[in-house]
Design an enzyme around this catalytic site. Structure first.
Site, mmCIF file in Angstrom:
data_model
loop_
_atom_site.group_PDB
_atom_site.id
_atom_site.type_symbol
_atom_site.label_atom_id
_atom_site.label_comp_id
_atom_site.label_asym_id
_atom_site.label_seq_id
_atom_site.Cartn_x
_atom_site.Cartn_y
_atom_site.Cartn_z
ATOM 1 C CG ASP A 155 -41.243 -22.774 20.460
ATOM 2 O OD1 ASP A 155 -40.123 -22.606 20.819
ATOM 3 O OD2 ASP A 155 -42.333 -22.398 21.036
HETATM 4 C C1 BGC Z 1 -40.860 -21.655 23.854
HETATM 5 C C2 BGC Z 1 -40.240 -20.787 23.163
HETATM 6 C C3 BGC Z 1 -38.762 -20.358 23.764
HETATM 7 C C4 BGC Z 1 -38.080 -21.584 23.337
HETATM 8 C C5 BGC Z 1 -36.344 -21.165 23.898
HETATM 9 C C6 BGC Z 1 -39.807 -23.061 23.968
HETATM 10 O O1 BGC Z 1 -40.251 -23.983 24.695
HETATM 11 O O2 BGC Z 1 -41.993 -21.856 23.572
HETATM 12 O O3 BGC Z 1 -41.108 -19.668 23.694
HETATM 13 O O4 BGC Z 1 -38.414 -19.050 23.290
HETATM 14 O O5 BGC Z 1 -38.444 -22.748 24.110
HETATM 15 O O6 BGC Z 1 -36.451 -21.384 25.274
#
Ligand code: BGC
Length: 748
Positions: A264
Site C-alpha cells: 500500500d
Molecule cells: C490506499 C489504497 C490506495 C492507494 C493508492 C492508499 O492510501 O490505502 O487503497 O490504492 O492509497 O491511492
C-alpha cells in the site's frame, strides 16, 4: 508519444522484424510464462532488477526500457478509474479526457448477492481501466466489516467471509479478462482506518483463517488475481508489507500465489524487513508529494538504493531480488505486455447500463409498512424531496476511491426524471453538513447554506406537509469521519442533526420514505415512526436513476444486507468484547501519534451476525435482510438424511414460490449449524446462497450441495481444517433472522 506507447511499438516492431527463431523467449507470447520470466530475468542487471521493484512516479514503475519491457501503470480502484494525477503528487493533473463511469460502491455490489453482477462489474471496470492504459486496478477490497465505524467499509464486501469470497471471484475474472490485473486489498486485517499505520493487530489463528482470510484466499485460488496489496497495519509486531507469515507462509506457501505483492502507498518502513518479508513492489513511500519527502525520493525507496547498497556490501544476496523481479515480470507479461488484450472502452452506454443495473439490484428495501412503496403517483400532485444527500455529489471524496465521473445523476435529478411529468417535485434542504471546497486540487460544488438547523427544518416541514409523498435522502457522505479513508466514524448515529429532521417530517406527513445513502450501518432511533426505509448505498454515475427505478417499482428491489445493522454499537462484537480502536491501556499511555498500538481481536470469530447470535441481540436489520414488492413462500426442505462421510456430499432442495403479483428475485440463504463440536462454534454460518427470479405464481426448486467445506472449522491447535462427525442442522432462510425451514443430518 508516451514512453509506454514507444515501448509497445518497439515490442510490436521487434516481433515483426525478428523471425520466430531470433525472437527472445521473453518477448514471445507463445512461450510458457515461466520460460519467459526466467529468460528475461537472466538478461537483467542487478540495477535493472532493483529498478523493476519500486515506483518511478506516484502510480507507475519503470519496466526495463533497454529490453522493451514496458512501464507498469496502476490506478485506483475499486469503483471507477481514478483521474490522472501529477507525476509526483496526489493532485489531479487536470486532463480533460479522464472522466470515468462511477460504478456502485462494493457494499452495493455485495448487496446484490449475485455473482453475475460481480462479473458484469469486473468486465466493465476492466474495460475502462484498459481504455485508460492502466495495467493494475487497485481493488477490489475484501476486508471484513468488523465495526460499523470503519471509514472504509463502503469499499468492501461486507461482514461474511463466504459472501465476500463468492462475490470477489467474478469481479477478478472480469477485470483480468481485459489484460488488466486486479490488486486485491488490503491484505490483511486492515479493519479500521483510525491509526491505520500503527495498529498492531493480533488475533487467534482461528479468527484469522475462518473470518479474515477466506476472501483473500478465494481471490488467489479461485479468482487467480495477478496481484495483491499488502496493508498498512501491523500483524503480530511487524508491518504487513514486511510480514513473512502473511506474505510468504500463507500467501505463497499455503495458497500458491504466483503474482506480485504490491505495498500500500507508503506502507513500507524498513529495507531489511521488506527484503525478507515477501514484498515485491514498493509504492508511495513519502507519500505526501515529493516536496515533503526526500530528494530523489524514488531512488531512496527501501527497495531502491538502500537495497542495492546492502547487496554491494555483501550483506544480502540476490535470491530475494530474483524472486521479486520474477513476480513483477510475471505481472508485466500478464498485463502491459499482454498481446491478446481486447479493446477497452470508457463511458460506453453499456457501462452506464451496467452501473444502473447493479445499483438497482443492490438497493435494499429495509422496511415497507403498509406497502407505501412503490410510489403510486396516479392521481397524486406532489412529491417532496428533502435532504442534502438528494443533491450532494458522492463520487468525489472518501479518499483514494474518489472519482471524476463524466456525470452523476443525483437522487433529486433521478426523481424529477422519473416522476416529474406526473407530479410536482419540490425540494428542501432539511439539513446542511459541513462543506468542503476542494478535493485533490479540484473545486467542489458549493453547497454552503448559512441557515440555522431550525430554519432548515421549518422549511422542510412546510414543503412536506401537503405532499402526497415525502422522500428524505440522508445518511453519510464522503467527508472525513464518515464514509472516508484515513479516519473512522465517531459514532453510529447520523450526522448533522438528521434525526431531528426525520422526526419532524414523520410528524408532518405519514407517507414518509427515508433513503439512507451510506456504505455503513447507521442508528435509526426513529425506525418505528417511518413506514418505509431504503438502503441506497453510494451508487455512482447512475445513482439517481437506480434509486428512482426502485422507488417507482420499475425495478423490484432484491438487494439483501451484506452486513448487520446493529441497534447499538455495544451490540457489535468488536465493541462489546474486542478491542477497538486499540488496547485501552496502550492508547492511554501513548504519548505521540506514531506510537504502535496493539489491538487484540478478542471478539475472535464473533463478527457481525455471529456475534448477534451469540449475544442474542436483536439487530435493527439483520444480515441478509431485504424485502421485495412481491412475497415469497418457501416450501418444505428436502434433504437426503442418510448420514454422510466427511468427504461425502448431501443435496438439499427447497421450492420457492412467488406468491405476489409482480416478478421478483429472492436470495435463498443456507446457513449451517454445528450442534456439538470440540471447539465453540457460531450458532450458524452462511454456507450457500442462490438468487432466483420468479414470475407471479411461479415456483423454482433451489438446490444446494453441502459438502465438508460447509461443515468444517479451523482448529488452530493442529493448524488444520476439521470436519468433525456429529449432528448438524441446515437452516434455509430469507435472512439470518428469517429462517423458513430446517433439517438436520449426521456426519459419521
Ligand atoms: C490506499 C489504497 C490506495 C492507494 C493508492 C492508499 O492510501 O490505502 O487503497 O490504492 O492509497 O491511492
Amino acid at each position: 508519444m508516451s514512453f509506454k506507447t514507444t515501448v509497445a511499438t518497439l515490442c510490436a516492431f521487434g516481433a515483426l522484424a525478428l523471425s520466430a527463431g531470433d525472437m527472445p523467449v521473453y518477448m514471445d507470447s507463445s512461450q510458457p510464462l515461466e520460460a519467459r520470466v526466467q529468460d528475461a530475468l537472466g538478461r537483467l542487471t542487478i540495477e535493472e532488477k532493483v529498478a523493476l521493484i519500486h515506483a518511478q512516479s506516484k502510480f507507475s514503475s519503470p519496466g526495463v526500457a533497454r529490453l522493451g519491457i514496458p512501464e507498469l501503470w496502476c490506478t485506483d480502484g475499486p469503483h471507477g478509474i481514478r483521474p490522472e494525477v501529477f507525476w509526483d503528487e496526489w493532485s489531479q493533473a487536470g486532463w480533460t479526457n479522464d472522466s470515468c463511469t462511477a460504478f456502485p460502491a462494493l457494499t452495493c455490489l455485495a448487496a446484490t448477492w449475485n455473482p453475475d453482477m460481480s462479473a458484469l462489474y469486473g468486465k466493465s471496470i476492466g474495460e475502462e481501466a484498459h481504455y485508460r492504459e492502466k495495467d493494475v486496478l487497485l481493488g477490489p477490497g475484501v476486508n471484513i466489516y468488523r465495526t460499523p465505524l470503519n471509514g472504509r467499509n463502503f469499499e468492501y464486501m461486507g461482514e461474511d467471509p463466504y459472501l465476500a469470497s463468492v462475490m470477489v471471484v467474478p469481479y477478478i475474472k472480469g477485470v483480468q479478462s481485459n489484460g488488466v490485473a486486479t490488486c486485491v486489498k488490503h491484505y490483511a486485517l486492515n479493519n479500521q482506518e483510525q491509526r491505520r499505520h500503527t495498529t498492531d493487530v493480533d488475533l487467534s489463528d482461528r479468527a484469522l483463517y475462518e473470518i479474515y482470510l477466506p476472501a483473500f484466499k478465494a481471490a488467489v485460488q479461485d479468482g487467480g488475481t495477478w496481484s495483491i496489496m499488502s496493508s498498512y497495519n501491523l500483524y503480530k509486531g511487524r508491518h504487513v508489507c514486511q510480514n513473512p507469515r502473511l506474505l510468504k507462509d500463507i500467501l505463497r506457501d499455503e495458497w500458491g500465489f504466483d503474482g506480485a505483492v504490491i505495498s500500500d502507498w507508503g506502507g513500507v518502513h524498513d529495507t531489511e524487513q521488506a527484503i525478507d518479508g515477501g514484498l515485491d513492489l514498493e509504492f508511495g513511500s513519502w507519500t505526501n508529494g515529493l516536496s515533503e519527502g526526500k530528494k530523489r525520493a524514488y531512488d531512496s525507496y527501501h527497495l531502491a538504493d538502500p537495497y542495492l547498497a546492502l547487496i554491494r556490501q555483501g550483506k544480502v544476496d540476490t535470491k530475494e531480488l530474483d524472486a521479486k523481479a520474477s513476480n513483477v515480470l510475471r505481472l508485466i507479461f500478464r498485463t502491459a505486455m499482454n498481446q491478446s488484450k481486447p479493446f477497452g472502452s470508457m463511458n460506453s452506454p453499456e457501462h452506464l447500463a451496467a452501473a444502473r443495473r447493479i445499483g438497482g439490484e443492490g438497493i435494499v428495501l429495509l422496511k415497507n409498512e403498509g406497502g407505501i412503496l412503490p410510489l403510486d403517483v396516479n392521481g397524486k400532485k406532489k412529491i417532496a424531496v428533502i435532504g442534502e444527500n438528494a443533491i450532494k455529489p458522492m463520487t468525489v471524496g472518501g479518499g483514494s476511491s474518489s472519482l471524476k465521473a463524466r456525470h452523476e445523476v443525483s437522487p433529486l435529478e433521478g426523481m424529477k426524471k422519473r416522476f416529474g411529468n406526473d407530479v410536482e417535485i419540490v425540494y428542501a434542504r432539511g439539513y446542511a453538513g459541513e462543506q468542503r471546497k476542494e478535493h485533490d486540487g479540484m473545486k467542489l460544488l458549493d453547497l454552503t447554506d448559512s441557515r440555522t438547523p431550525e430554519e432548515l427544518i421549518a422549511e422542510a416541514v412546510d414543503v412536506a406537509r401537503d405532499a402526497d409523498y415525502v422522500v428524505f435522502f440522508g445518511g453519510l457522505n464522503k467527508n472525513p469521519h464518515q464514509d472516508c479513508e484515513d479516519s473512522d466514524r465517531e459514532g453510529l448515529g447520523l450526522p448533522y442533526g438528521q434525526d431531528a429532521v426525520i422526526v419532524a417530517l414523520a410528524k408532518a406527513n405519514k407517507n414518509l420514505v427515508v433513503v439512507n445513502i451510506s456504505g455503513n450501518a447507521v442508528a435509526m432511533p426513529w425506525v418505528k415512526d417511518v413506514p418505509a426505509i431504503v438502503q441506497g448505498w453510494f451508487i455512482g454515475s447512475e445513482a439517481g436513476n437506480a434509486i428512482a427505478d426502485v422507488l417507482s417499482g420499475d425495478v423490484n428491489p432484491s438487494g439483501k444486507l451484506p452486513f448487520t445493522f446493529p441497534a447499538r454499537l455495544e451490540d457489535v462484537g468488536a465493541h462489546a468484547i474486542g478491542e477497538y480502536p486499540g488496547n485501552k491501556d496502550a492508547l492511554a499511555a501513548s504519548k505521540q501519534w506514531g506510537d504502535t498500538i496493539p489491538e487484540y481481536y478478542h471478539d475472535d470469530i464473533y463478527v457481525g451476525y455471529r456475534y448477534a447470535d451469540k449475544a442474542k441481540t436483536t439487530p435493527l436489520f439483520p444480515f441478509g435482510h431485504g424485502l421485495s414488492y412481491t412475497t415469497f413462500h418457501y416450501g418444505n426442505i428436502d434433504l437426503d438424511r442418510k448420514p454422510i462421510s466427511p468427504d461425502g456430499r448431501l443435496r438439499l432442495t427447497v421450492p420457492v414460490t412467488n406468491t405476489g403479483n409482480r416478478t421478483g428475485a429472492e436470495t435463498v440463504q443456507l446457513y449451517i449449524s454445528d450442534e456439538k463440536s470440540s471447539l465453540p462454534r457460531p450458532l450458524k454460518e452462511l454456507k450457500g446462497f442462490k438468487k432466483v427470479v420468479l414470475r407471479p405464481g411461479e415456483t423454482k426448486v433451489v438446490v444446494f450441495d453441502i459438502d465438508c467445506s460447509a461443515l468444517r472449522y479451523y482448529d488452530d491447535r493442529i493448524h488444520e481444517w476439521v470436519c468433525e462427525p456429529g449432528k448438524f442442522t441446515a437452516l434455509v432462510g430469507a435472512s439470518s433472522r428469517d429462517i423458513r425451514g430446517k433439517a438436520d443430518f449426521k456426519v459419521e
